[in-house]
Design an enzyme around this catalytic site. Sequence first.
Site, PDB file in Angstrom:
ATOM      1  N   ARG A   1       0.817  -1.212   0.000  1.00 37.57           N
ATOM      2  CA  ARG A   1       0.000   0.000   0.000  1.00 37.57           C
ATOM      3  C   ARG A   1       0.857   1.271   0.000  1.00 37.57           C
ATOM      4  O   ARG A   1       0.545   2.257  -0.688  1.00 37.57           O
ATOM      5  CB  ARG A   1      -0.909  -0.010   1.245  1.00 37.57           C
ATOM      6  CG  ARG A   1      -1.906   1.117   1.327  1.00 37.57           C
ATOM      7  CD  ARG A   1      -3.064   0.959   0.378  1.00 37.57           C
ATOM      8  NE  ARG A   1      -2.916   1.720  -0.845  1.00 37.57           N
ATOM      9  CZ  ARG A   1      -3.276   1.280  -2.037  1.00 37.57           C
ATOM     10  NH1 ARG A   1      -3.806   0.095  -2.185  1.00 37.57           N
ATOM     11  NH2 ARG A   1      -3.095   2.031  -3.099  1.00 37.57           N
TER      12      ARG A   1
ATOM     13  N   LYS B   1       2.158  25.320  -3.914  1.00 33.88           N
ATOM     14  CA  LYS B   1       0.907  24.716  -3.408  1.00 33.88           C
ATOM     15  C   LYS B   1       1.009  23.192  -3.456  1.00 33.88           C
ATOM     16  O   LYS B   1       0.314  22.520  -4.217  1.00 33.88           O
ATOM     17  CB  LYS B   1      -0.276  25.221  -4.234  1.00 33.88           C
ATOM     18  CG  LYS B   1      -0.473  26.731  -4.086  1.00 33.88           C
ATOM     19  CD  LYS B   1      -1.625  27.259  -4.920  1.00 33.88           C
ATOM     20  CE  LYS B   1      -1.770  28.775  -4.699  1.00 33.88           C
ATOM     21  NZ  LYS B   1      -2.840  29.365  -5.533  1.00 33.88           N
TER      22      LYS B   1
ATOM     23  N   LYS C   1       5.237  40.248  -3.507  1.00 34.87           N
ATOM     24  CA  LYS C   1       3.795  40.325  -3.706  1.00 34.87           C
ATOM     25  C   LYS C   1       3.238  41.641  -3.163  1.00 34.87           C
ATOM     26  O   LYS C   1       3.984  42.458  -2.617  1.00 34.87           O
ATOM     27  CB  LYS C   1       3.119  39.135  -3.021  1.00 34.87           C
ATOM     28  CG  LYS C   1       3.593  37.794  -3.556  1.00 34.87           C
ATOM     29  CD  LYS C   1       2.688  36.680  -3.050  1.00 34.87           C
ATOM     30  CE  LYS C   1       2.905  35.416  -3.864  1.00 34.87           C
ATOM     31  NZ  LYS C   1       1.835  34.440  -3.628  1.00 34.87           N
TER      32      LYS C   1
ATOM     33  N   GLU D   1       5.054  40.343  -8.548  1.00 36.39           N
ATOM     34  CA  GLU D   1       3.691  40.028  -8.975  1.00 36.39           C
ATOM     35  C   GLU D   1       2.958  41.325  -9.289  1.00 36.39           C
ATOM     36  O   GLU D   1       2.928  42.236  -8.445  1.00 36.39           O
ATOM     37  CB  GLU D   1       2.980  39.276  -7.838  1.00 36.39           C
ATOM     38  CG  GLU D   1       1.606  38.760  -8.186  1.00 36.39           C
ATOM     39  CD  GLU D   1       0.905  38.161  -6.978  1.00 36.39           C
ATOM     40  OE1 GLU D   1       0.659  36.952  -6.960  1.00 36.39           O
ATOM     41  OE2 GLU D   1       0.631  38.926  -6.017  1.00 36.39           O
TER      42      GLU D   1
ATOM     43  N   ASP E   1      -0.735  38.423 -12.737  1.00 37.48           N
ATOM     44  CA  ASP E   1      -1.705  37.744 -11.892  1.00 37.48           C
ATOM     45  C   ASP E   1      -3.117  37.874 -12.443  1.00 37.48           C
ATOM     46  O   ASP E   1      -3.698  38.962 -12.439  1.00 37.48           O
ATOM     47  CB  ASP E   1      -1.634  38.348 -10.481  1.00 37.48           C
ATOM     48  CG  ASP E   1      -2.559  37.625  -9.527  1.00 37.48           C
ATOM     49  OD1 ASP E   1      -2.754  36.412  -9.702  1.00 37.48           O
ATOM     50  OD2 ASP E   1      -3.072  38.290  -8.609  1.00 37.48           O
TER      51      ASP E   1
END
Lengths: 288, 288, 288, 288, 288, 288
Positions: free
Chosen positions: C98, C133, C165, C195, C216
């Site tokens: 597994r 992320k 940012k 950004e 963005d």
Amino acid sequence: MLNRIELLDLVHRALREDIGTGDITTEATIPAGATARGVILARATGVVAGLEVVRLVFSELDRGLTVISKKQDGEAVSPGDIIAEISGPARPLLMGERVALNFLQRLSGIATATHKLVELVRGYPIKVVDTRKTTPGLRALEKYAVRTGGGHNHRFGLYDAVLIKDNHIAVAGGIGPAVTAARRRAPHTVTIEVEVENLEQLEEALTAGADLIMLDNMDPATMREAVRRARLRTMTGRPVRLEASGGVRAENIVAIAETGVDLISVGYLTHSAPSLDFSLELDLGRNK
Amino acid sequence: MLNRIELLDLVHRALREDIGTGDITTEATIPAGATARGVILARATGVVAGLEVVRLVFSELDRGLTVISKKQDGEAVSPGDIIAEISGPARPLLMGERVALNFLQRLSGIATATHKLVELVRGYPIKVVDTRKTTPGLRALEKYAVRTGGGHNHRFGLYDAVLIKDNHIAVAGGIGPAVTAARRRAPHTVTIEVEVENLEQLEEALTAGADLIMLDNMDPATMREAVRRARLRTMTGRPVRLEASGGVRAENIVAIAETGVDLISVGYLTHSAPSLDFSLELDLGRNK
Amino acid sequence: MLNRIELLDLVHRALREDIGTGDITTEATIPAGATARGVILARATGVVAGLEVVRLVFSELDRGLTVISKKQDGEAVSPGDIIAEISGPARPLLMGERVALNFLQRLSGIATATHKLVELVRGYPIKVVDTRKTTPGLRALEKYAVRTGGGHNHRFGLYDAVLIKDNHIAVAGGIGPAVTAARRRAPHTVTIEVEVENLEQLEEALTAGADLIMLDNMDPATMREAVRRARLRTMTGRPVRLEASGGVRAENIVAIAETGVDLISVGYLTHSAPSLDFSLELDLGRNK
Amino acid sequence: MLNRIELLDLVHRALREDIGTGDITTEATIPAGATARGVILARATGVVAGLEVVRLVFSELDRGLTVISKKQDGEAVSPGDIIAEISGPARPLLMGERVALNFLQRLSGIATATHKLVELVRGYPIKVVDTRKTTPGLRALEKYAVRTGGGHNHRFGLYDAVLIKDNHIAVAGGIGPAVTAARRRAPHTVTIEVEVENLEQLEEALTAGADLIMLDNMDPATMREAVRRARLRTMTGRPVRLEASGGVRAENIVAIAETGVDLISVGYLTHSAPSLDFSLELDLGRNK
Amino acid sequence: MLNRIELLDLVHRALREDIGTGDITTEATIPAGATARGVILARATGVVAGLEVVRLVFSELDRGLTVISKKQDGEAVSPGDIIAEISGPARPLLMGERVALNFLQRLSGIATATHKLVELVRGYPIKVVDTRKTTPGLRALEKYAVRTGGGHNHRFGLYDAVLIKDNHIAVAGGIGPAVTAARRRAPHTVTIEVEVENLEQLEEALTAGADLIMLDNMDPATMREAVRRARLRTMTGRPVRLEASGGVRAENIVAIAETGVDLISVGYLTHSAPSLDFSLELDLGRNK
Amino acid sequence: MLNRIELLDLVHRALREDIGTGDITTEATIPAGATARGVILARATGVVAGLEVVRLVFSELDRGLTVISKKQDGEAVSPGDIIAEISGPARPLLMGERVALNFLQRLSGIATATHKLVELVRGYPIKVVDTRKTTPGLRALEKYAVRTGGGHNHRFGLYDAVLIKDNHIAVAGGIGPAVTAARRRAPHTVTIEVEVENLEQLEEALTAGADLIMLDNMDPATMREAVRRARLRTMTGRPVRLEASGGVRAENIVAIAETGVDLISVGYLTHSAPSLDFSLELDLGRNK
């Protein structure tokens, strides 16, 4: 002989620190199948220490890497001497280079600095010893390097010997009570040392029955008198040894040795010894 | 700002290394209820670095210990200057002393050595940078000390910048193919640096479009010619910077800066800087 | 090439998590001496990634287990394809199943999702890149899977590239001061990205000398204008690249590629790609 | 309630992974004294899970950061909903943002996917349960997210329940002997489940006295017959429950629930649920 | 079969604890090249457990050490019996001796104590089971030793079975509500046990549908009545088992078994069993 | 005073072992807002040890739990005595109970067993000391418990004292060479002990200058003669101490003490002392 389990931990940490998420240069430029042979060369004169660590750096990174030592820890090396040969897959060989050299250079630097002082006092019945002024996390290795250079180890930490300093004396109410308390509570397997700054304190420490007395920053004349009194005590009762401490360097170590003290402790060996230079020269091949 | 989680790990390891199964001297001579106040004093001239680590050493050992900084990291200190005050239970204060000083002395030693070189080239448009020749396990801290002393950081590991050396060049089939491979495979966020030994290689690296070129052990005259060519290239296309490397010391750093290179990297800062001396002086009390 | 030391740590953690105090089913039903051979089969179409992890799962659980890869990471697979063969003691083989599949399915899922987007924009001079992320603890593996699928990596963490940012801009007092501060303090080896949300900010970022500019959530028309301005800047001075970001999916990636941006970053690849299905089929034997 | 010690370990690892040697953007652009307040906002519709992890991410990074939850785990959220407020020093707040969101988005994604299935079968006497197809290292958290979404947990690992599959059956010599062996050797506190593929195997499992029987990829008609037989058994002797498994999705879950099985296990919940989107919006201030 | 990854961790910790910075006796007196052969001998009568741990202790310390088992875990041993032979480099063999024996003696002590009780009740349809009163950090090993001695395991922790005690009952509002809450929230794979002190509570637990009922410190007559009622319940509905608990020793275990309870739990097995004595006898050689 | 960092590690490991993925009973039956107050009661007569560990178990699990000690480590306790009060959130209080008691019971068991022997030889100038026959991973705690019971510690590991046994003697070529080698190579801070089996070996050890001599399984008459010879040596030169070892129990310890040996080492204290019984009684409340 170093504790293999501790070494593995140190080597793994060092490799994770340097390689992190991957060696982006090697991955881009060296094919997966390439092999290599290389040699670690001395680039300065000194005493080598740390070959077992070098071996582990490479073998932990890749089981296919082989390391053959050409020198033993403790041997003298000169520029151009081959210390070890490494062969196997080229990528992990390149990835381990810096970590292996960083260990080797620091440990050999300590062994070399130790060896220089040991040579200066050769012939005197004295031991050059280290201190707890070591690099956080590397103490066992650095103390091994001191031994490799011909020095001896003082205690490894707060746990394996008693060293009573001024603060302990002040709270305990004097050298006598402090030694008595330590004798009663500390393991019987450890020695009890007292740090003293003058001959009055020396007398107190002798009376209290200390096993070791550290002479803190004394001038040679005072040290000689301390040695005279300590020998008298050793002849007539419990033996005691004296340790000179504070500002020891190549310039003054012989003068200290001549006073007759038993031990000279030198923080410089581990906190300020310069590293010894080595390089890794490679022949790169490619698997058929 | 250091990563607190990483610091905790380093501090815990150092405390375990030094204290181990317990401080047998302190346990025997200092009552459990005793309290103390102490100051960390500079005993040499330099730049202080590592106060956050000092604070963590004591607070992790006992939540009741309070540390008040009297200097900031990066400030100049002279013998006798008070760096920090610590107060609280006497036992953990004594137990943490050596670990706190070991961190502080090493980091301040690096900051001080860096600061000396940075001062020598003040006025030149140049950065003094470090290398990966750091103590295994302490790289983030040592590179922080370099910044604290006014230097700048080169890459932190094999993962955050490309540095193509002779071995990579040999296998990749030349500087051009190596740079191309790196440009294609490495993250677009990192710079690509090539190490060159002469002006022919410099030309290849310029042609290949390297972002940085490391001039390995060149004499000042050759460096000056390299600077001339690099500036020409920067004016007419992709900008490129030059880094002088190899054997940099206080004696020759100004001569190097005068050649016009952009960066000077100095391994000595982290592998051989002597530690800066500090001591901890205590007033011991006892709880009512 | 993944860092073996990091992989060991991940594999050990996963095995401890799943096996814990022991596999009570296998211990009750499979004799200690039983052996087995098995194959890992693809049950869906995609790109395989993670075979080195699969190998380590089994070899760490038992040195007697042998894993032979039948596919390479990055190869396309279809239902029924044999990916690897495993043979050795039956108990650890069953115990590792597994964990091995969990790694393989997740990484292959990411590689497959990446590959789909990369194929869509094949022919355009553009890179599909990932984000931060990622699954906590698995970032290096997941970014490896993106590379395996033909994508490229954006920065690995907060440490290896500057990304300014809106919050940084607000405190620093504008894009110009923020870029200047980053240029002065961040390592010279990393790129500086800003950004921006509109063309005014783009102009500021160009003027400030950013290496990369993240657009963005812009619409294609605005992106095209941004590309025009950036190319002008690159031709006349410091080169700059543009990265499209925000809501990228298969449906709109070609339209974005047609604007001429250099990079498209896609969080979906690591935070929402479905896993790719594999199974382990066994032949169980018994030692004589 | 999650085990705080396990959470600390996960949070520390995630922070070390993302921050590494330091946040170079924040350090360059945000002054050490700056403070900030921020809110975590939902950007999609779903069920929130992971607020305790969010709190720990920030408080472990800096003891001065305060997190106030505005929603509870398990509550429904819509775009624009405020989930939590965070305030304190600006630097660590910015440094923790991505890690906090990565945890929150993944866990909320799982809770949301679970909730959708649970709602579909509301009214049926059935439990939606998870599997061991989880992200390596995050199983306890992901299974917590399943509970938060209204689902139930199947076994946590190989250690806390018996699940006899075809391989175990083959070696043990049939379902009967396998169940008997498990009953004799496994802890009496765990249930014994058998995976069956048809009604013949079901009969064997019923005869053997299994506590649970997993119906592997059966069609609804066969499942209904299995339910009929199992209920007969439960009425006349040892109770037994049935679990449907294999390819469960929103499209077919109601049909499965209507067969009368007791449990439906869904691997999709943890291996392929897309993440739920959240963002962190900041107000940045500066200390006087 | 123990989880190898967990064993490695335990063995590494034990070796670091005992060897620390090095074996100063062995390093001083045994040459690096010396080899040795040794045997582990039983010095008392009992049941051996822990041979796999012994093997790992030596092989982890040095890959060159070979361990050949002469007994299997679970076999009876008498004074003078050879348990295992070890051969290889003398230094690590001496360094691992104490750690290997410490594991072996403790685990064999538990297996022996378990075996004695199991023999006393042989012939009764009853299981002797352990508790969570184990040595912190060694639970999996100690529960393995119980199995090796012929006993069975109760739950391994708070995570793998429900055990409702008086405190839970008080807060939940009675045995009925507590069992209902557990049935609703705990994984369906675990059993639900209730601790009762008298026959009234027993009735409540039977009514609530507990799977297991722990009879806390009841006298034999009461236990017999409890058995009568439980059997009645099992015949007419959901089966239930009874566990006797509290003050079980060799003196009273047969009387308890005669009451007909299904399980007898004995904390003594893991918290107070004396260790079983073994020694390591060496033949030391020296490499040519 | 125990090393807090080590304690944290032990406590975290124990909590992870017992709680694992969560306390399923408490989560199902105790509301999140419930609070509780409880007391730890002695249920047997003995000496308490481990209160600091108890405190850490609860505070690490939840910062809101408060522990107030009612006894000090080393105090005598009788059945019914309150040892400590704990109050705060009910869930973590219940979750920490077993771990806290497991530590407390084992350590108090050791302290109690030690105290009994120490009382028997009160009045004799002798120390009762422990051995390295401790539970793997818990040595520092167990040796602390020995001190708490009035005993003293022998060496903590292979690293902090020299103990030359028959194997070392055989390879080194006799007791004399072995002691000389140890004196030359081991740190000067540790004592050198030799294990002897008869008076001839005792003479050799005295001649070699051992600091300590362990009399292995000697009868009282031989021990008395050994004491006579050792005192003679101490009066005329280097002081030496004698340690009786082997099969020491309450029945024979006074006879051994009467021989005049300085130390009696007892493996039983740590490898076979039964635990001391404690319980945790709770009052459960609920937050308004």
